[in-house]
Design an enzyme around this catalytic site. Structure first.
Site, short mmCIF file in Angstrom:
data_model
loop_
_atom_site.label_atom_id
_atom_site.label_comp_id
_atom_site.label_asym_id
_atom_site.label_seq_id
_atom_site.Cartn_x
_atom_site.Cartn_y
_atom_site.Cartn_z
N CYS A 96 1.33 -1.42 -0.08
CA CYS A 96 0.25 0.11 0.09
C CYS A 96 1.15 1.47 -0.39
O CYS A 96 0.27 2.68 -0.44
CB CYS A 96 -0.59 -0.24 1.63
N HIS A 357 -9.01 3.72 -2.31
CA HIS A 357 -7.32 3.55 -2.29
C HIS A 357 -6.75 2.56 -2.84
O HIS A 357 -7.12 0.91 -3.21
CB HIS A 357 -7.45 2.75 -0.72
#
Length: 414
Positions: A96, A357
């Site tokens: 991430c 995201h």
């Protein structure tokens, strides 16, 4: 004391500026308006170059981030949309934190004198549903994380990511008396912020009660406190001081005054603390180094984009970044010091929870938002008088990148 602090200080290197940013709207994977990654990369890259007012031919290297894609997808993403100029293109995958890792690599190339203009670009085309492992015939890179959870509080059949961040939040509640409502208030705040962000995946405002009573994901975490899977792309053009002068970009140059990447310490896997396992010590150390190198303090910061993959992580990160003492994140929420009118505006974009995201794009979307804020170009979500910004991007497995930005070029005020 970390080993590097005992060594002789290294030369700071050249100053680095962000001179152009761009991004696509983030949207649900598989939506009717779904696009392939080269199309998204094209839009983000062209927007960043147009913002910088430079041609792609001026770019000397490119760092391209993505998590879900075959090798050399970075080349394919820009070859036929931005140009075939023969420059070095590096593909980046750091979970991430991929987008901010591409940014980190681009900054190092300029700071170290290897280039004067570098493109950092990130994209992601994801599948619906919770993130899962792609390969099952080899070692899981998060196996030590799984072991910590199993040993400390046990694993369930639920998806791993919401499970561990909910457990981290539960640990915080048990240790410091934080309440579920504190986490719900963060989800409520971020959805409220995103109403004014045209790039956000969600632009609907919810009441606090709606956030608290939305579908349960794991324990106290509800769906409106969790980031969604997303498709999207974002990009930033980084340049040296000489390049900024040559192209007369002083008025829009945002300086990266400090940036640190930190990976896991032994403490991440000892003591059975889920808070530490999900990156607290990495975040704390990266922030400490940035404050030390820049001479700035948390009180000098106006606006923050941080990694709120889940509401629990946003609250924990307040403490890691030094915005409040450990254990007092709930009090910071109650004071309203995370939104307009408080000490800081945190995630004015809506954050990962509401903006979305797409893993490879997230860190560069954070960069774009903060550059717009510092340049006074954020429209209805503008933080008044923003001059200093902080970015925090976390990837389990693990890496944290913390970046401090400041508006102003030496000659801009003359």
């Amino acid at each position: 004391m970390p080993l590097h602090d005992t060594l002789q200080p290294r030369q700071a290197g050249r100053r680095v500026f962000v001179v152009g940013v761009g991004m696509t709207k983030f949207f649900n994977p598989g939506a009717a308006n779904s696009r392939d990654y080269p199309d998204m990369a094209k839009e983000a890259g062209q927007k960043a170059l147009a913002d910088a007012q430079i041609p792609y031919s001026a770019v000397e290297q490119a760092c391209i981030g993505y998590v879900y894609g075959d090798s050399t997808s970075g080349q394919r993403a820009i070859y036929h949309s931005l140009g075939l100029t023969g420059i070095p293109i590096t593909n980046v995958n750091n979970n991430c934190a991929t987008g901010s890792t591409a940014l980190f690599m681009a900054r190092q190339l300029i700071q170290g004198g290897m280039a004067d203009c570098v493109l950092a670009l990130g994209f992601e085309k994801m599948e619906k549903g919770s993130i899962s492992m792609t390969f099952t015939d080899r070692t899981n890179p998060l196996d030590k994380h799984v072991e910590v959870v199993a040993n400390s509080c046990g694993l369930s059949a639920h998806p791993f990511a919401p499970q561990i961040f909910a457990k981290a939040g539960k640990e915080h509640m048990e240790k410091y008396g934080t309440k579920p409502e504190h986490f719900a208030k963060i989800g409520w705040k971020n959805h409220k912020h995103s109403v004014n962000n045209p790039y956000s995946q969600f632009q609907k405002e919810y009441t606090l009660d709606e956030v608290k009573t939305s579908r349960q994901v794991f324990d106290f975490l509800t769906i409106l406190q969790c980031c969604p899977t997303s498709d999207g792309a974002a990009a930033a053009v980084l340049a040296s001081e000489a390049f900024v002068r040559n192209y007369d970009l002083q008025s829009k140059a945002v300086e990266i005054v400090a940036q640190e990447m930190v990976t896991d310490f032994p403490s991440s896997f000892k003591g059975n603390s889920i808070i530490k396992m999900v990156g607290f010590d990495m975040s704390k150390e990266a922030a400490r180094r940035c404050y030390m190198k820049s001479g700035l303090k948390p009180t000098d910061i106006d606006v923050i984009e941080l990694h709120d993959c889940f509401s629990a992580n946003e609250l924990i990160t307040y403490e890691a970044l030094g915005l409040c003492p450990e254990g007092q994140g709930g009090k910071l929420v109650d004071r309203g010091d995370n939104t307009y009118g408080g000490k800081w505006v945190i995630n004015p974009s809506g954050g990962l929870i509401s903006k979305g995201h797409p893993l490879g794009a997230t860190g560069l979307a954070q960069c774009a938002e903060l550059c717009w804020q510092l340049r006074g170009e954020a429209g209805k979500r503008q933080v008044p008088g923003a001059k200093v910004a902080l970015q925090h991007n976390l990837g389990l497995g693990g890496a944290v990148v913390v970046t401090l930005y400041k508006m102003g070029f030496p000659e801009a005020a003359r």
